[in-house]
Design a protein around this motif. Sequence first.
Motif, PDB file in Angstrom:
ATOM      1  N   SER A 141       4.486 -11.245  13.277  1.00 20.87           N
ATOM      2  CA  SER A 141       3.842 -10.773  12.234  1.00 20.87           C
ATOM      3  C   SER A 141       2.473 -10.208  12.630  1.00 20.87           C
ATOM      4  O   SER A 141       1.720 -11.083  13.189  1.00 20.87           O
ATOM      5  N   VAL A 142       1.816  -9.062  11.877  1.00 20.14           N
ATOM      6  CA  VAL A 142       0.468  -8.806  11.945  1.00 20.14           C
ATOM      7  C   VAL A 142       0.039  -8.474  10.649  1.00 20.14           C
ATOM      8  O   VAL A 142       0.698  -8.118   9.737  1.00 20.14           O
ATOM      9  N   TYR A 143      -1.249  -8.822  10.609  1.00 18.97           N
ATOM     10  CA  TYR A 143      -1.931  -8.320   8.983  1.00 18.97           C
ATOM     11  C   TYR A 143      -2.823  -7.237   9.429  1.00 18.97           C
ATOM     12  O   TYR A 143      -3.768  -7.077  10.241  1.00 18.97           O
ATOM     13  N   LEU A 144      -2.544  -6.083   8.686  1.00 20.10           N
ATOM     14  CA  LEU A 144      -3.527  -4.927   8.602  1.00 20.10           C
ATOM     15  C   LEU A 144      -4.215  -4.620   7.252  1.00 20.10           C
ATOM     16  O   LEU A 144      -3.476  -5.018   6.153  1.00 20.10           O
ATOM     17  N   LYS A 145      -5.238  -4.196   7.229  1.00 23.14           N
ATOM     18  CA  LYS A 145      -5.952  -3.840   6.064  1.00 23.14           C
ATOM     19  C   LYS A 145      -6.435  -2.290   6.103  1.00 23.14           C
ATOM     20  O   LYS A 145      -7.454  -2.238   6.625  1.00 23.14           O
ATOM     21  N   PRO A 146      -5.501  -1.383   5.569  1.00 18.56           N
ATOM     22  CA  PRO A 146      -5.920  -0.058   5.823  1.00 18.56           C
ATOM     23  C   PRO A 146      -7.071   0.519   5.017  1.00 18.56           C
ATOM     24  O   PRO A 146      -7.493   1.744   5.500  1.00 18.56           O
ATOM     25  N   GLY A 147      -7.843  -0.284   4.289  1.00 18.26           N
ATOM     26  CA  GLY A 147      -8.931   0.103   3.645  1.00 18.26           C
ATOM     27  C   GLY A 147      -8.961   1.168   2.910  1.00 18.26           C
ATOM     28  O   GLY A 147      -8.454   1.316   1.923  1.00 18.26           O
ATOM     29  N   ALA A 148      -9.858   2.293   3.394  1.00 20.84           N
ATOM     30  CA  ALA A 148     -10.037   3.668   2.885  1.00 20.84           C
ATOM     31  C   ALA A 148      -8.837   4.463   2.737  1.00 20.84           C
ATOM     32  O   ALA A 148      -8.697   5.259   1.885  1.00 20.84           O
ATOM     33  N   VAL A 149      -7.786   4.114   3.208  1.00 23.68           N
ATOM     34  CA  VAL A 149      -6.358   4.749   3.274  1.00 23.68           C
ATOM     35  C   VAL A 149      -5.968   4.752   1.662  1.00 23.68           C
ATOM     36  O   VAL A 149      -5.799   3.525   1.357  1.00 23.68           O
ATOM     37  N   PRO A 150      -5.707   5.860   1.197  1.00 24.50           N
ATOM     38  CA  PRO A 150      -5.042   5.669  -0.170  1.00 24.50           C
ATOM     39  C   PRO A 150      -3.753   4.776  -0.208  1.00 24.50           C
ATOM     40  O   PRO A 150      -3.056   4.822   0.667  1.00 24.50           O
ATOM     41  N   VAL A 151      -3.528   3.991  -1.203  1.00 25.02           N
ATOM     42  CA  VAL A 151      -2.596   2.912  -1.163  1.00 25.02           C
ATOM     43  C   VAL A 151      -1.233   3.655  -1.267  1.00 25.02           C
ATOM     44  O   VAL A 151      -0.233   3.224  -0.516  1.00 25.02           O
ATOM     45  N   GLN A 152      -0.966   4.953  -1.772  1.00 21.46           N
ATOM     46  CA  GLN A 152       0.000   5.667  -1.922  1.00 21.46           C
ATOM     47  C   GLN A 152       0.532   6.295  -0.541  1.00 21.46           C
ATOM     48  O   GLN A 152       1.944   6.247  -0.475  1.00 21.46           O
ATOM     49  N   ARG A 153      -0.250   5.906   0.345  1.00 23.29           N
ATOM     50  CA  ARG A 153       0.001   6.316   1.984  1.00 23.29           C
ATOM     51  C   ARG A 153       0.572   5.000   2.622  1.00 23.29           C
ATOM     52  O   ARG A 153       1.044   5.421   3.904  1.00 23.29           O
ATOM     53  N   TRP A 154       0.423   3.987   2.080  1.00 21.85           N
ATOM     54  CA  TRP A 154       0.557   2.641   2.894  1.00 21.85           C
ATOM     55  C   TRP A 154       2.158   2.518   2.996  1.00 21.85           C
ATOM     56  O   TRP A 154       2.319   1.703   3.847  1.00 21.85           O
ATOM     57  N   GLY A 155       2.784   3.243   2.336  1.00 24.72           N
ATOM     58  CA  GLY A 155       4.475   3.407   2.571  1.00 24.72           C
ATOM     59  C   GLY A 155       4.875   3.579   3.911  1.00 24.72           C
ATOM     60  O   GLY A 155       5.900   3.488   4.451  1.00 24.72           O
ATOM     61  N   TRP A 156       3.713   4.150   4.850  1.00 31.79           N
ATOM     62  CA  TRP A 156       4.241   4.954   5.959  1.00 31.79           C
ATOM     63  C   TRP A 156       3.860   3.875   7.146  1.00 31.79           C
ATOM     64  O   TRP A 156       4.421   3.858   8.204  1.00 31.79           O
ATOM     65  N   LEU A 157       3.528   2.669   6.620  1.00 30.38           N
ATOM     66  CA  LEU A 157       3.200   1.628   7.709  1.00 30.38           C
ATOM     67  C   LEU A 157       4.521   1.008   8.461  1.00 30.38           C
ATOM     68  O   LEU A 157       4.593   0.819   9.684  1.00 30.38           O
ATOM     69  N   PRO A 158       5.746   0.593   7.714  1.00 30.42           N
ATOM     70  CA  PRO A 158       7.043   0.473   8.329  1.00 30.42           C
ATOM     71  C   PRO A 158       7.280   1.253   9.289  1.00 30.42           C
ATOM     72  O   PRO A 158       8.009   1.339  10.399  1.00 30.42           O
ATOM     73  N   LEU A 159       7.093   2.753   8.930  1.00 25.70           N
ATOM     74  CA  LEU A 159       7.912   4.036   9.486  1.00 25.70           C
ATOM     75  C   LEU A 159       6.974   4.039  10.924  1.00 25.70           C
ATOM     76  O   LEU A 159       7.313   3.833  12.219  1.00 25.70           O
ATOM     77  N   LEU A 160       5.432   3.712  10.848  1.00 23.03           N
ATOM     78  CA  LEU A 160       4.517   3.727  11.776  1.00 23.03           C
ATOM     79  C   LEU A 160       4.826   2.839  12.802  1.00 23.03           C
ATOM     80  O   LEU A 160       4.902   2.872  14.125  1.00 23.03           O
TER      81      LEU A 160
END
Length: 287
Positions: free
Chosen positions: A91-110
Amino acid sequence: MTPSDASHSRWSDLDRPPLNVPALRRGLLRPDGLWSALDVVDSTGSTNSDLAARAAGLTEGAVLVAEEQTAGRGRLDRTWTAPARSGLFFSVYLKPGAVPVQRWGWLPLLTGVAVATGLARSAGVDTALKWPNDLLVTVGAEERKAGGILAERAGDGVVIGIGLNVSLREDELPAPTAASLALAGAVSTDRETLLRGVLRALEQWYGKWRAADGDAAASGLQEAYAAGCATLGRTVRAQLPGDRTLTGEAVAIDGDGRLVLSAGDGLQEPVSAGDIVHLRGAGGGLT
């Protein structure tokens, strides 16, 4: 050492040596890089749970790897288990910071795109992506699942877990629909090589995505995911929340990372969550 002790030794299976932690750290931890810490444990229940529990004190880029995972979790509370050192469980821990939260759903696809990219380079295996989080390989003429991805909010960031079958033999598979990189003809099943390849690809794709403020189209992520997605172009059945079922052709991945289904009446409906079954497509089988 007694015979009983030998059977439980970390070196009891010479085809599955333990990871070389100092070598991995030398190859992955750089002052200007994403990965800030890398730890390997002999066994744990779930690397996702372990990192999530420590999220408040973690810096971005922490990586936790388990030689054996006894209570690994997939989507819909499914379990994930495999023999010790037979795969990559991390597992990895990422903190997208300034990226709008509504775009975080792309992280598993990324992450799926990054895993496929890394495995193509390091294992010579063509990995297809089943929306939203399964990793498929071809064994013979049949598509089978070799891994999965699970992303969970934790603290100010996201914990992303990856489970990948590397050296499992046919008689060790948990189900007939499962597979491993070895069974798919990988040119390398060296787990250190594979882990480095996947983490470097993940760093590259995450960097592109963050630089584009999480815009999947501008970063090239949306196009890359669609190109590698085995779900598109197939007739699928989506088991949706609330016991609702939708059947249709998977025609697109939209800007929010949702799977767009076209039903028989011509209407298109985006699916943001659900269990997807491939009913027809390449290979003609159910997956």
